[in-house]
Enzyme design. Structure first.
Site, PDB file in Angstrom:
ATOM      1  N   TYR A 158      37.797  32.044  48.689  1.00 27.37           N
ATOM      2  CA  TYR A 158      37.178  32.967  47.791  1.00 27.37           C
ATOM      3  C   TYR A 158      35.608  32.653  47.908  1.00 27.37           C
ATOM      4  O   TYR A 158      35.050  33.727  47.433  1.00 27.37           O
ATOM      5  CB  TYR A 158      37.552  32.275  46.249  1.00 27.37           C
ATOM      6  CG  TYR A 158      37.714  33.529  45.434  1.00 27.37           C
ATOM      7  CD1 TYR A 158      38.166  34.824  45.326  1.00 27.37           C
ATOM      8  CD2 TYR A 158      36.750  33.351  44.147  1.00 27.37           C
ATOM      9  CE1 TYR A 158      38.093  35.874  44.406  1.00 27.37           C
ATOM     10  CE2 TYR A 158      36.788  34.324  43.011  1.00 27.37           C
ATOM     11  CZ  TYR A 158      37.330  35.672  43.293  1.00 27.37           C
ATOM     12  OH  TYR A 158      37.037  36.713  42.470  1.00 27.37           O
ATOM     13  N   LYS A 165      31.149  34.840  40.685  1.00 25.06           N
ATOM     14  CA  LYS A 165      31.945  35.090  39.418  1.00 25.06           C
ATOM     15  C   LYS A 165      31.529  34.006  38.259  1.00 25.06           C
ATOM     16  O   LYS A 165      31.751  34.360  37.052  1.00 25.06           O
ATOM     17  CB  LYS A 165      33.749  34.770  39.817  1.00 25.06           C
ATOM     18  CG  LYS A 165      34.225  36.097  40.578  1.00 25.06           C
ATOM     19  CD  LYS A 165      34.160  37.391  39.796  1.00 25.06           C
ATOM     20  CE  LYS A 165      35.057  38.316  40.250  1.00 25.06           C
ATOM     21  NZ  LYS A 165      34.736  39.771  39.649  1.00 25.06           N
TER      22      LYS A 165
END
Ligand code: NAP
Length: 258
Positions: A158, A165
């Site tokens: 990720y 995020k």
């Protein structure tokens, strides 16, 4: 009477029928909300147009690359002319360059870091600011962003998106604190993995789906409709006492330790 009769909303981030934004939009429309949709460039116009023509004829369709302030201003100008006010804003947009997702995190480039934060996090601030005058015409508003567990824990593959995020989730809290006195609520859903276009950019995504399904207390992956229903709740007056929250819709995956 439908829950959202008389309300208006704008949806950023429909790419195709599998997009989380499209699922949430369908739930909002089912409850009577009038929607405007944006698309990034002509490549996506056809796909969004085909969906709205078939399922929500009469929806406003506007171009918007969220890195472009002039396009953002034009979107809200047009919504103002057409609807006169705005009740809800859905931010379902994220991007990170392929190399920065695939390489080891230590190799993250300066440009990739900047771009992924600009598109995936700063855009929430820019869009919410541009929406404010129209929220005021509605005596308040509700904003919803989409995030993932990789903001809070290091998730293999990720990488820079997790850092963006984390910035998005902090922006949700700062916006909520700043805009609460104006009756504007800002929340996020942290969704479990869902097979979409954006998700396929994550290396090992299929393995991630399998792992989540095995470990989550509900022993399965989340369905798009479940994320949509939670989105409907957070964008509707049903959640009027909730702001600044990151709500997990992940079959409980995040609560498990060993
Ligand atoms: P998706 O259908 O691919 O949606 C992502 C959208 O972001 C696309 O419409 C994409 O347009 C748009 N976008 C990217 N750069 C943009 C820009 N500069 N300006 C405007 N729009 C831009 O994938 P999705 O999974 O539904 O993603 C929606 C949100 O959910 C994202 O924030 C994602 O991180 C989040 N999320 C997804 C999952 C999952 O497992 N799928 C889990 C948790 C959270 P283009 O196609 O043109 O780039």
């Amino acid at each position: 009477m439908a829950l959202l009769e008389g309300q208006t909303g704008v949806v950023f981030g429909v790419a195709n029928k599998r997009s989380i934004a499209w699922a949430i939009a369908q739930a909002l429309a089912r409850e009577g909300m009038r929607l405007a949709f944006t698309y990034q460039g002509d490549r996506l116009k056809e796909s969004v147009e085909a969906l709205t023509t078939a399922h929500m004829p009469g929806s406003l369709l506007l171009p918007c690359d969220v890195t472009n302030d002039a396009e953002i201003d034009a979107v809200f100008q047009r919504i103002g002319e057409e609807y006169g006010k705005l009740d809800a804003l859905l931010h379902s947009v994220a991007f990170a360059p392929k190399d920065d997702l695939e390489n080891d995190f230590i190799q993250t480039s300066r440009d990739g870091f900047k771009l992924s934060h600009d598109i995936s996090a700063y855009s929430l601030v820019a869009l919410t600011r541009a929406a404010l005058p129209l929220f005021e015409k509605a005596n308040g508003g509700s904003v919803l962003a989409l995030t993932y567990y990789g903001a809070q824990k290091a998730v293999e593959g990720y990488n820079v998106m997790g850092v963006a995020k984390a910035s998005l989730e902090a922006s949700v809290r700062y916006l909520a604190a700043n805009l609460g006195p104006r009756n504007v609520r800002v929340n996020a859903i942290s969704a479990g993995p869902v097979n979409t276009l954006a998700a396929r950019g994550i290396k090992g995504f299929t393995g991630m789906l399998k792992h989540h399904a095995e470990r989550a207390p509900l022993r399965r992956n989340v369905e798009l409709e479940e994320v949509a229903n939670a989105g409907l709740f957070l964008l509707s007056p049903m959640s009027s006492g909730i702001t600044g929250e990151v709500m997990f819709v992940d079959c409980g995956y995040n609560i498990v330790g060993l």
